[in-house]
Design a protein around this motif. Structure first.
Motif, PDB file in Angstrom:
ATOM      1  N   VAL A 131      30.257  44.246  45.535  1.00 64.04           N
ATOM      2  CA  VAL A 131      31.108  43.363  44.747  1.00 64.04           C
ATOM      3  C   VAL A 131      32.395  44.116  44.416  1.00 64.04           C
ATOM      4  O   VAL A 131      32.359  45.233  43.923  1.00 64.04           O
ATOM      5  N   PHE A 132      33.511  43.515  44.694  1.00 64.90           N
ATOM      6  CA  PHE A 132      34.807  44.062  44.317  1.00 64.90           C
ATOM      7  C   PHE A 132      35.245  43.315  43.065  1.00 64.90           C
ATOM      8  O   PHE A 132      35.267  42.095  43.047  1.00 64.90           O
ATOM      9  N   TYR A 133      35.575  44.063  42.023  1.00 62.13           N
ATOM     10  CA  TYR A 133      35.982  43.436  40.769  1.00 62.13           C
ATOM     11  C   TYR A 133      37.498  43.365  40.670  1.00 62.13           C
ATOM     12  O   TYR A 133      38.168  44.386  40.753  1.00 62.13           O
ATOM     13  N   TRP A 134      38.001  42.166  40.478  1.00 63.53           N
ATOM     14  CA  TRP A 134      39.412  41.964  40.182  1.00 63.53           C
ATOM     15  C   TRP A 134      39.580  42.190  38.690  1.00 63.53           C
ATOM     16  O   TRP A 134      38.790  41.697  37.892  1.00 63.53           O
ATOM     17  N   THR A 135      40.594  42.941  38.314  1.00 65.06           N
ATOM     18  CA  THR A 135      40.786  43.329  36.923  1.00 65.06           C
ATOM     19  C   THR A 135      41.812  42.443  36.241  1.00 65.06           C
ATOM     20  O   THR A 135      42.888  42.208  36.766  1.00 65.06           O
ATOM     21  N   LEU A 136      41.452  41.959  35.057  1.00 66.01           N
ATOM     22  CA  LEU A 136      42.363  41.219  34.188  1.00 66.01           C
ATOM     23  C   LEU A 136      42.622  42.076  32.943  1.00 66.01           C
ATOM     24  O   LEU A 136      41.798  42.919  32.592  1.00 66.01           O
ATOM     25  N   ILE A 184      30.527  37.379  37.870  1.00 66.06           N
ATOM     26  CA  ILE A 184      30.557  37.335  39.330  1.00 66.06           C
ATOM     27  C   ILE A 184      30.469  35.875  39.734  1.00 66.06           C
ATOM     28  O   ILE A 184      29.540  35.168  39.351  1.00 66.06           O
ATOM     29  N   VAL A 185      31.465  35.415  40.489  1.00 64.93           N
ATOM     30  CA  VAL A 185      31.488  34.050  40.996  1.00 64.93           C
ATOM     31  C   VAL A 185      31.319  34.122  42.511  1.00 64.93           C
ATOM     32  O   VAL A 185      31.705  35.105  43.139  1.00 64.93           O
ATOM     33  N   LEU A 186      30.705  33.092  43.072  1.00 71.23           N
ATOM     34  CA  LEU A 186      30.540  33.022  44.519  1.00 71.23           C
ATOM     35  C   LEU A 186      31.608  32.108  45.096  1.00 71.23           C
ATOM     36  O   LEU A 186      31.808  31.001  44.597  1.00 71.23           O
TER      37      LEU A 186
END
Length: 182
Positions: A96-101, A162-164
């Motif tokens: 899983v790659f996490y996009w950071t906000l 985590i969204v698909l």
């Protein structure tokens, strides 16, 4: 004696070249620049493009329909995101790659926005953790406002989910109080 002097002089002249060859650093890691999310076939690419356009809040920078395997590119904060229909990518079992906000509130807002579409599926729900910040690594300017809400100095709240995507790829979203986005 003259031979020894010449050998010494030759070694003195060649020393920088000999030592430089030995001091070359080992190849290291570089920053990740491309993320590939597989799309099962070209017919599903428009739906994937629409989903990622909503997710990133902007359209792709390039869509190539005439290639043997159509694809789309998004440029997000210097990273290239490829929606790829090439069959070689369909077997990916990516982490899983996490996009950071920037803040926990931004993560919650993104979660709520994606939750509004009942077609979106999540791997779990919105999670929340408390994280102790190492004051020797973080300046006080790096501690996010959420830390003040906890009443404990040096602790910040981390939220994520985590969204698909439509192809079942896991997309992580998180805030990071130690390394906030620029």
């Amino acid at each position: 004696m003259k031979t020894t002097l010449w050998i010494s002089l030759l070694l003195l002249l060649l020393w920088p070249v000999l030592t430089q060859a030995q001091d070359k650093p080992e190849p290291g890691f570089s920053t990740q620049k491309t993320l590939v999310y597989p799309v099962s076939n070209a017919d599903r690419l428009p739906a994937a493009i629409a989903w990622y356009t909503d997710f990133f809040g902007k359209p792709p920078t390039r869509v190539e329909q005439s290639a043997p395997y159509p694809y789309a590119l998004f440029n997000v904060d210097g990273a290239e995101v490829r929606l790829e229909t090439d069959p070689q990518f369909l077997q990916l079992r990516e982490p899983v790659f996490y996009w950071t906000l920037p803040t926990p509130e931004d993560v919650e807002a993104k979660f709520e926005m994606l939750s509004a579409n009942r077609a979106n599926k999540f791997n779990g729900g919105l999670f929340s953790k408390m994280r102790q910040l190492d004051s020797s690594r973080s300046s006080s300017s790096e501690i996010r406002p959420a830390a003040a809400n906890t009443g404990t100095e040096g602790v910040s709240q981390v939220r994520g989910f985590i969204v698909l995507d439509p192809e079942g790829n896991q997309i992580g979203v998180i805030n990071n109080p130690v390394y906030p986005p620029k």
